[in-house]
Write a protein that holds these residues in place. Structure first.
Motif, PDB file in Angstrom:
ATOM      1  N   ARG A 225       6.117   3.929  10.805  1.00 29.87           N
ATOM      2  CA  ARG A 225       5.235   3.608   9.679  1.00 29.87           C
ATOM      3  C   ARG A 225       5.567   2.280   9.022  1.00 29.87           C
ATOM      4  O   ARG A 225       4.758   1.743   8.268  1.00 29.87           O
ATOM      5  CB  ARG A 225       5.343   4.713   8.618  1.00 29.87           C
ATOM      6  N   ALA A 226       6.757   1.780   9.259  1.00 23.45           N
ATOM      7  CA  ALA A 226       7.187   0.562   8.565  1.00 23.45           C
ATOM      8  C   ALA A 226       6.260  -0.628   8.785  1.00 23.45           C
ATOM      9  O   ALA A 226       5.895  -1.315   7.816  1.00 23.45           O
ATOM     10  CB  ALA A 226       8.615   0.216   8.981  1.00 23.45           C
ATOM     11  N   PRO A 227       5.818  -0.938  10.022  1.00 25.37           N
ATOM     12  CA  PRO A 227       4.912  -2.090  10.182  1.00 25.37           C
ATOM     13  C   PRO A 227       3.610  -1.944   9.401  1.00 25.37           C
ATOM     14  O   PRO A 227       3.117  -2.907   8.803  1.00 25.37           O
ATOM     15  CB  PRO A 227       4.654  -2.121  11.696  1.00 25.37           C
ATOM     16  N   VAL A 228       3.062  -0.703   9.386  1.00 22.00           N
ATOM     17  CA  VAL A 228       1.810  -0.496   8.645  1.00 22.00           C
ATOM     18  C   VAL A 228       2.028  -0.681   7.151  1.00 22.00           C
ATOM     19  O   VAL A 228       1.219  -1.315   6.450  1.00 22.00           O
ATOM     20  CB  VAL A 228       1.250   0.908   8.944  1.00 22.00           C
ATOM     21  N   GLN A 229       3.146  -0.132   6.639  1.00 20.99           N
ATOM     22  CA  GLN A 229       3.429  -0.264   5.213  1.00 20.99           C
ATOM     23  C   GLN A 229       3.706  -1.717   4.821  1.00 20.99           C
ATOM     24  O   GLN A 229       3.292  -2.176   3.761  1.00 20.99           O
ATOM     25  CB  GLN A 229       4.618   0.621   4.837  1.00 20.99           C
ATOM     26  N   ILE A 230       4.398  -2.436   5.700  1.00 26.17           N
ATOM     27  CA  ILE A 230       4.627  -3.864   5.420  1.00 26.17           C
ATOM     28  C   ILE A 230       3.311  -4.635   5.418  1.00 26.17           C
ATOM     29  O   ILE A 230       3.074  -5.496   4.564  1.00 26.17           O
ATOM     30  CB  ILE A 230       5.613  -4.442   6.460  1.00 26.17           C
ATOM     31  N   LEU A 231       2.435  -4.305   6.376  1.00 27.07           N
ATOM     32  CA  LEU A 231       1.134  -4.982   6.431  1.00 27.07           C
ATOM     33  C   LEU A 231       0.303  -4.688   5.183  1.00 27.07           C
ATOM     34  O   LEU A 231      -0.335  -5.588   4.617  1.00 27.07           O
ATOM     35  CB  LEU A 231       0.378  -4.523   7.686  1.00 27.07           C
ATOM     36  N   ILE A 232       0.338  -3.411   4.719  1.00 26.29           N
ATOM     37  CA  ILE A 232      -0.390  -3.054   3.497  1.00 26.29           C
ATOM     38  C   ILE A 232       0.183  -3.803   2.294  1.00 26.29           C
ATOM     39  O   ILE A 232      -0.562  -4.299   1.430  1.00 26.29           O
ATOM     40  CB  ILE A 232      -0.332  -1.531   3.280  1.00 26.29           C
ATOM     41  N   ALA A 233       1.511  -3.904   2.235  1.00 27.20           N
ATOM     42  CA  ALA A 233       2.146  -4.632   1.116  1.00 27.20           C
ATOM     43  C   ALA A 233       1.737  -6.100   1.130  1.00 27.20           C
ATOM     44  O   ALA A 233       1.446  -6.689   0.083  1.00 27.20           O
ATOM     45  CB  ALA A 233       3.659  -4.484   1.209  1.00 27.20           C
ATOM     46  N   ILE A 234       1.707  -6.702   2.322  1.00 26.66           N
ATOM     47  CA  ILE A 234       1.292  -8.114   2.413  1.00 26.66           C
ATOM     48  C   ILE A 234      -0.157  -8.282   1.965  1.00 26.66           C
ATOM     49  O   ILE A 234      -0.505  -9.225   1.235  1.00 26.66           O
ATOM     50  CB  ILE A 234       1.496  -8.622   3.851  1.00 26.66           C
ATOM     51  N   LEU A 235      -1.026  -7.352   2.401  1.00 29.29           N
ATOM     52  CA  LEU A 235      -2.438  -7.436   2.008  1.00 29.29           C
ATOM     53  C   LEU A 235      -2.604  -7.289   0.492  1.00 29.29           C
ATOM     54  O   LEU A 235      -3.423  -7.977  -0.125  1.00 29.29           O
ATOM     55  CB  LEU A 235      -3.242  -6.358   2.737  1.00 29.29           C
ATOM     56  N   LEU A 236      -1.802  -6.375  -0.103  1.00 27.32           N
ATOM     57  CA  LEU A 236      -1.876  -6.210  -1.559  1.00 27.32           C
ATOM     58  C   LEU A 236      -1.453  -7.480  -2.283  1.00 27.32           C
ATOM     59  O   LEU A 236      -2.079  -7.892  -3.263  1.00 27.32           O
ATOM     60  CB  LEU A 236      -0.998  -5.031  -1.991  1.00 27.32           C
ATOM     61  N   VAL A 237      -0.383  -8.111  -1.790  1.00 31.51           N
ATOM     62  CA  VAL A 237       0.067  -9.363  -2.418  1.00 31.51           C
ATOM     63  C   VAL A 237      -0.991 -10.447  -2.272  1.00 31.51           C
ATOM     64  O   VAL A 237      -1.296 -11.188  -3.214  1.00 31.51           O
ATOM     65  CB  VAL A 237       1.407  -9.797  -1.793  1.00 31.51           C
ATOM     66  N   VAL A 238      -1.588 -10.530  -1.077  1.00 33.27           N
ATOM     67  CA  VAL A 238      -2.618 -11.559  -0.837  1.00 33.27           C
ATOM     68  C   VAL A 238      -3.828 -11.332  -1.739  1.00 33.27           C
ATOM     69  O   VAL A 238      -4.455 -12.282  -2.216  1.00 33.27           O
ATOM     70  CB  VAL A 238      -3.021 -11.552   0.655  1.00 33.27           C
TER      71      VAL A 238
END
Length: 301
Positions: free
Chosen positions: A32-45
């Protein structure tokens, strides 16, 4: 003799152990880590530009020119908002945008939903050809019709008013609205309208009392899409508003650029925040209906 019943002891009232939460195995966490990191990046963007815009609306001109971009404002006063609202005439621009948007949106929804109902529910000769004509309207670039429309509005004396914006927004918004509403009405069972006809309901009664309420979530979706298109439009508004008193909010934001490209960043950021805040509140208020409308169209369409 009957044996005496044993009284419950305190030991029998012991609280049950709390259910243990299932432990996440290291393998699942790593998956799940890659998906959660991707979601975090999208939220920051998505969120950081809004935060940066909001912080910038409190900065002075000196802070914009001499401080780092990421620096926080020294004071959180509302001077920029007051200047944008009064000197920048944002109140006038917002009023013009509302005058152009609300009638256009009302006409698009009324005519678009009625046309979708007539093209999909009613049976009449030539409805397939009419639907193709509406679909062809989606493919016409808006830039191609601006000059002929400007000449037509000038000849009939509509220039100098907001009517060219209302007429153009309605005409350009109808093709997509008719296509989407025809698709949504296609998912409504025909037996509903047949039962209404057997009960004596007229065509207009069937539309307003049955057809329109059954696709109301789709109507909210289409209306919100068209609202964002009209509210954020710059090209059509810039073409047909030759008077500063008729400028919409998108055209009015250009007025914050002075001579030789000098920009008053603080009032400009405050004006953009006022613009974004209105659309954001509207979306937060209607987002549940929009999601239902999109889900309904995805499942049934």
């Amino acid at each position: 003799m009957t044996a005496p019943t044993a009284l419950p002891t305190r030991a029998s009232h012991k609280p049950l152990p709390a259910p243990q939460r299932p432990r996440t195995s290291p393998n699942k966490f790593l998956k799940r880590a890659p998906v959660q990191i991707l979601i975090a990046i999208l939220l920051v963007v998505e969120i950081y530009p809004l935060v940066w815009l909001f912080m910038g609306s409190f900065k002075t001109q000196d802070e914009f020119l001499n401080s780092p971009v990421w620096a926080l404002p020294q004071n959180f006063n509302l001077d920029n908002y007051v200047e944008a609202w009064t000197t920048g005439n944002i109140a006038t621009y917002v009023g013009n945008s509302l005058i152009a948007t609300i009638p256009s949106l009302f006409l698009i929804v009324l005519f678009g939903v009625a046309a979708g109902f007539a093209l999909e529910v009613l049976v009449w000769k030539g409805r397939g050809t009419v639907l193709l004509v509406f679909l062809a309207g989606i493919m016409v670039p808006g830039q191609m019709i601006l000059l002929p429309l400007f000449s037509a509005y000038f000849q009939v004396g509509l220039t100098g008013t907001l009517w060219p914006l209302i007429i153009t927004y309605t005409a350009t918004g109808l093709p997509l609205t008719v296509f989407m509403m025809a698709t949504y009405f296609r998912a409504v069972p025909r037996e509903v309208f047949e039962a209404a006809a057997l009960d004596g309901a007229s065509m207009i009664r069937a539309f307003f009392s049955i057809g329109f309420p059954m696709v109301r979530n789709a109507v909210f979706t289409v209306a919100l899409v068209q609202f964002f298109f009209i509210w954020n439009d710059l090209l059509i508004a810039l073409t047909f508003t030759n008077n500063a008193d008729l400028s919409t909010i998108q055209v009015g934001l250009l007025n914050f650029t002075g001579e030789f490209g000098a920009v008053q960043y603080g009032p400009l950021f405050a004006a953009i925040c006022i613009n974004v805040l209105g659309t954001l509140v509207l979306y937060l208020f209607l987002n549940q209906r929009v999601m239902k409308g999109l889900a309904g169209g995805a499942v049934k369409g």
